[in-house]
Design a protein around this motif. Sequence first.
Motif, PDB file in Angstrom:
ATOM      1  N   ALA A 184       0.687  -1.219  -0.019  1.00 36.53           N
ATOM      2  CA  ALA A 184       0.041  -0.010   0.030  1.00 36.53           C
ATOM      3  C   ALA A 184       0.995   1.090  -0.051  1.00 36.53           C
ATOM      4  N   LEU A 185       1.901   1.325   0.803  1.00 40.22           N
ATOM      5  CA  LEU A 185       2.947   2.400   0.717  1.00 40.22           C
ATOM      6  C   LEU A 185       3.522   2.495  -0.611  1.00 40.22           C
ATOM      7  N   LEU A 186       4.033   1.522  -1.054  1.00 41.00           N
ATOM      8  CA  LEU A 186       4.608   1.613  -2.414  1.00 41.00           C
ATOM      9  C   LEU A 186       3.623   2.464  -3.369  1.00 41.00           C
ATOM     10  N   LYS A 187       2.297   1.839  -3.425  1.00 43.30           N
ATOM     11  CA  LYS A 187       1.424   2.337  -4.306  1.00 43.30           C
ATOM     12  C   LYS A 187       1.181   3.552  -4.101  1.00 43.30           C
ATOM     13  N   LYS A 188       0.997   4.111  -2.720  1.00 39.02           N
ATOM     14  CA  LYS A 188       0.829   5.716  -2.418  1.00 39.02           C
ATOM     15  C   LYS A 188       1.899   6.430  -3.016  1.00 39.02           C
ATOM     16  N   LEU A 189       3.103   5.934  -2.805  1.00 40.60           N
ATOM     17  CA  LEU A 189       4.306   6.547  -3.400  1.00 40.60           C
ATOM     18  C   LEU A 189       4.733   6.528  -4.954  1.00 40.60           C
ATOM     19  N   ASP A 190       3.862   5.612  -5.318  1.00 39.38           N
ATOM     20  CA  ASP A 190       3.927   5.667  -6.909  1.00 39.38           C
ATOM     21  C   ASP A 190       5.120   5.369  -7.500  1.00 39.38           C
TER      22      ASP A 190
END
Length: 82
Positions: free
Chosen positions: A53-59
């Motif tokens: 989820a963090l990687l997705k938010k950080l794009d």
Amino acid sequence: MAKKQSIKTQLAQNQKQQEQVSLQIDELQKRRRELKREAESLEHARQAELGQALLKKLDLTGQDIDEAFAAIQEMPLNQREG
């Protein structure tokens, strides 16, 4: 009038009950260990989901991550802390 059990019979019953309780304790301890392992596994899965989820938010892309790890590998060991 109920016939009173002999002391020998009472001792045998008591011993049998102790053995049954010991087996129950063993089973409960085994189940506790299983639950602890399951909790650890679930915690790892939760952490993985949070990381995704963090990687997705950080794009970030896979390439961004690879470049970051490559940069870390090139750093001297004393600068890698933190």
